[in-house]
Design a protein around this motif. Structure first.
Motif, short mmCIF file in Angstrom:
data_model
loop_
_atom_site.label_atom_id
_atom_site.label_comp_id
_atom_site.label_asym_id
_atom_site.label_seq_id
_atom_site.Cartn_x
_atom_site.Cartn_y
_atom_site.Cartn_z
N LEU A 453 0.84 -1.20 0.00
CA LEU A 453 0.00 0.00 0.00
C LEU A 453 0.88 1.26 0.00
O LEU A 453 0.66 2.18 -0.78
N LEU A 454 1.87 1.29 0.90
CA LEU A 454 2.74 2.47 0.99
C LEU A 454 3.55 2.67 -0.28
O LEU A 454 3.77 3.80 -0.73
N TYR A 455 4.00 1.57 -0.89
CA TYR A 455 4.76 1.66 -2.14
C TYR A 455 3.92 2.32 -3.23
O TYR A 455 4.38 3.22 -3.94
N LYS A 456 2.66 1.87 -3.35
CA LYS A 456 1.78 2.42 -4.38
C LYS A 456 1.41 3.87 -4.07
O LYS A 456 1.32 4.70 -4.98
N LEU A 457 1.19 4.17 -2.80
CA LEU A 457 0.85 5.54 -2.42
C LEU A 457 1.99 6.51 -2.74
O LEU A 457 1.77 7.61 -3.24
N MET A 458 3.21 6.09 -2.43
CA MET A 458 4.36 6.97 -2.68
C MET A 458 4.58 7.21 -4.17
O MET A 458 5.05 8.28 -4.58
N ASN A 459 4.29 6.18 -4.98
CA ASN A 459 4.44 6.35 -6.42
C ASN A 459 3.32 7.20 -7.01
O ASN A 459 3.54 7.96 -7.96
N GLU A 460 2.12 7.08 -6.42
CA GLU A 460 0.96 7.84 -6.92
C GLU A 460 0.96 9.27 -6.39
O GLU A 460 0.58 10.22 -7.09
N TYR A 461 1.38 9.42 -5.10
CA TYR A 461 1.36 10.74 -4.46
C TYR A 461 2.76 11.01 -3.89
O TYR A 461 3.07 10.61 -2.76
N PRO A 462 3.62 11.68 -4.63
CA PRO A 462 5.02 11.88 -4.20
C PRO A 462 5.15 12.58 -2.85
O PRO A 462 6.16 12.39 -2.16
N GLN A 463 4.13 13.37 -2.43
CA GLN A 463 4.25 14.05 -1.14
C GLN A 463 4.32 13.08 0.03
O GLN A 463 4.77 13.42 1.12
N PHE A 464 3.88 11.82 -0.17
CA PHE A 464 3.90 10.83 0.91
C PHE A 464 5.28 10.18 1.07
O PHE A 464 5.47 9.34 1.96
N GLN A 465 6.23 10.53 0.19
CA GLN A 465 7.58 9.96 0.34
C GLN A 465 8.26 10.42 1.62
O GLN A 465 9.26 9.85 2.04
N MET A 466 7.69 11.46 2.25
CA MET A 466 8.23 11.94 3.52
C MET A 466 8.10 10.89 4.64
O MET A 466 8.78 10.95 5.66
N PHE A 467 7.20 9.89 4.44
CA PHE A 467 7.00 8.86 5.46
C PHE A 467 8.11 7.81 5.46
O PHE A 467 8.18 6.99 6.37
N GLU A 468 8.96 7.81 4.42
CA GLU A 468 10.05 6.83 4.36
C GLU A 468 10.95 6.96 5.59
O GLU A 468 11.39 8.05 5.95
N GLY A 469 11.21 5.83 6.24
CA GLY A 469 12.06 5.81 7.43
C GLY A 469 11.32 6.06 8.73
O GLY A 469 11.88 5.90 9.80
N MET A 470 10.04 6.45 8.62
CA MET A 470 9.26 6.70 9.84
C MET A 470 8.64 5.41 10.37
O MET A 470 8.61 4.38 9.68
#
Length: 501
Positions: A453-470
């Motif tokens: 889910l997170l992989y697809k969200l980050m690819n669809e909505y780049p603003q969610f890449q901030m969650f990486e590492g959290m």
């Protein structure tokens, strides 16, 4: 002096350790729960001490704290766990290892005094500092007093635990307290015997209670019960042997001999009482087996429910009713039955009139349809769109509750109902905390659906890449009511996010 002041100082000295337990700890959101956590840790140490388990070092206590927090469905980081652990061992900074202090008013001297105490202390029997070993802790009398203050209400100690505790007291040379503890054991056995006599009388007068009182049916595990009683007899023999050895070691000490003599008499009385209780239990089990063998018809389950027997005699007459609603629930179907719809007879006969050729054709069509299998594929676009609103809230406030869905526009709420995986993923986040590490991985390498889910969200909505590492985790509020949304009952937890340590 007013009688209300009598023994006031003693009362406060017993209560102060309880009042001070966990007080002043800086543990953030865990502050309301810290007393319960520490009480559970004290109980764990107590049981390990009774069973001669030396797993009572500082790192063991730290593990106890962590286990208690998990069992209570709370969340804590390593810093909070360390703070709670040190807050049980000493007051203030670790290097000073200071005891705890509390004020109390002495009604005799009419002055304020300072009480100094600890919750745990070094167990000399298991600690070997000369060989470089760590300190093994045991409870102080203050902590034992706290546990026994709660014992009378909880009645949590079995006969075996009482025996083990008496052995521990004898081993430590506390003969007077061991004698008092046997009074607790005598009281417990007396209560159990009274309950057993009551059950025996009711079983004789009304054997059918064996159908209702399932917890009293012990015939099937008679061997286990007899084994338990035999173990308890062995404990009594061990206690008697310990007293004899202690007598021989202290032959010249008249005071110790006197205390041991009183203890020995108390053990003898307790043992006789326990043997009578064991005999009574086995007698009741034998009588239960005899009733079932000689009167099998009494224990046949009726295929029909009798209103007089099952409701009136066994429920209303025996237990009474708490409200008229209960009576209405039972009686209303008798006077206002809701019959299921029944097809008219001519419709049923009409179903039997058929043309054989048509039936054959239909069967062939059905078989053809059944041979086709449809593989259901998750519509991840729908799932991602629904979850994008959740992560927008996490991005803004750091937490999100599913209760907030009811405030979303209807078209967003509908998205959560399009795919069953959308809600299933919500429940998956409650399994364990997840550290987000998906940005630089391939989708085929991801096995956890949360990561997909997170992989697809980050690819669809780049603003969610901030969650990486959290770190994404759930926080459960045990006081909150279950969430009711779209006829679905959901556990009231929040999805939270924080910087990974």
């Amino acid at each position: 002096m007013n009688e209300s002041w009598e023994g006031f100082a003693g009362r406060m000295q017993r209560l102060n350790p309880l009042f001070e337990l966990g007080r002043g700890m800086d543990v953030g959101e865990l502050k309301p729960y810290v007393q319960s956590i520490l009480m559970q840790v004290l109980l764990t140490i107590f049981y390990r001490e009774l069973n001669d388990d030396d797993g009572r070092k500082k790192y063991d206590i730290k593990n106890m704290v962590e286990d208690a927090i998990k069992q209570m469905k709370l969340l804590a980081d390593d810093k909070q766990i360390e703070r709670i652990t040190s807050g049980l061992l000493y007051s203030g900074k670790e290097e000073y290892s200071q005891p705890f202090e509390a004020l109390y008013y002495d009604e005799i001297r009419q002055a304020w005094e300072t009480q100094v105490f600890r919750y745990v202390t070094m167990d000399e029997l298991y600690t070997n500092l000369e060989m470089g070993g760590s300190i093994v802790y045991k409870l102080t009398e203050v902590s034992q007093e706290m546990i026994f203050m709660s014992r009378e209400m909880a009645e949590e100690f079995s006969i075996t635990i009482e025996q083990l505790y008496s052995m521990q007291l004898i081993k430590n040379g506390n003969f007077r307290k061991a004698t008092r503890n046997l009074d607790h054991l005598i009281s417990r056995v007396n209560r159990l015997m009274a309950k057993e006599f009551s059950f025996q009388k009711e079983m004789i007068n009304n054997p059918k209670i064996l159908l209702m009182e399932e917890e009293m049916q012990r015939a099937d595990n008679r061997a286990e019960i007899e084994k338990q009683f035999e173990e308890e007899k062995t404990h009594f023999r061990t206690i008697t042997s310990m007293i004899e050895k202690t007598k021989r070691r202290n032959e010249e000490d008249d005071a110790v001999q006197k205390e041991l003599h009183l203890l020995q008499e108390k053990v003898g009385h307790t043992r006789q009482l326990h043997d009578r209780f064991a005999k009574l239990v086995i007698q009741n089990i034998s009588y239960e087996m005899k009733l079932k063998a000689e009167n099998p018809s009494l224990f046949w389950e009726n295929s029909l429910v009798s209103f007089r027997e099952h409701f009136y005699e066994n429920m209303f007459m025996k237990e009474g009713v708490r409200s008229f609603t209960e009576i209405e629930t039972v009686l209303s179907p008798l006077f206002s039955p809701k019959n299921e719809f029944i097809l008219p007879l001519e419709w049923i006969w009409g179903e039997q009139e058929y043309d054989e050729k048509q039936v054959d054709d239909v069967v062939v069509e059905e078989e053809a349809e059944e041979s086709l299998t449809h593989v259901r594929v998750t519509n991840w676009d729908s799932v991602c769109k629904a979850w994008s609103y959740v992560f927008q809230h996490l991005q803004a406030s750091g937490e999100f509750s599913l209760a907030e869905l009811s405030t979303f526009p209807l078209e967003v709420q509908d998205l959560w109902l399009e795919e069953s995986e959308t809600i299933d993923l919500w429940m998956m986040f409650d399994r364990k905390p997840l550290k987000v590490q998906v940005l630089h991985r391939k989708e085929e390498a991801l096995s956890d659906e949360r990561e997909i889910l997170l992989y697809k969200l980050m690819n669809e909505y780049p603003q969610f890449q901030m969650f990486e590492g959290m770190k994404i985790f759930t926080m459960f509020d045990h006081r909150a009511e279950p969430i009711l949304w779209q006829r679905t009952k959901i556990t009231p937890f929040k999805l939270c996010i924080q910087e990974a340590l």
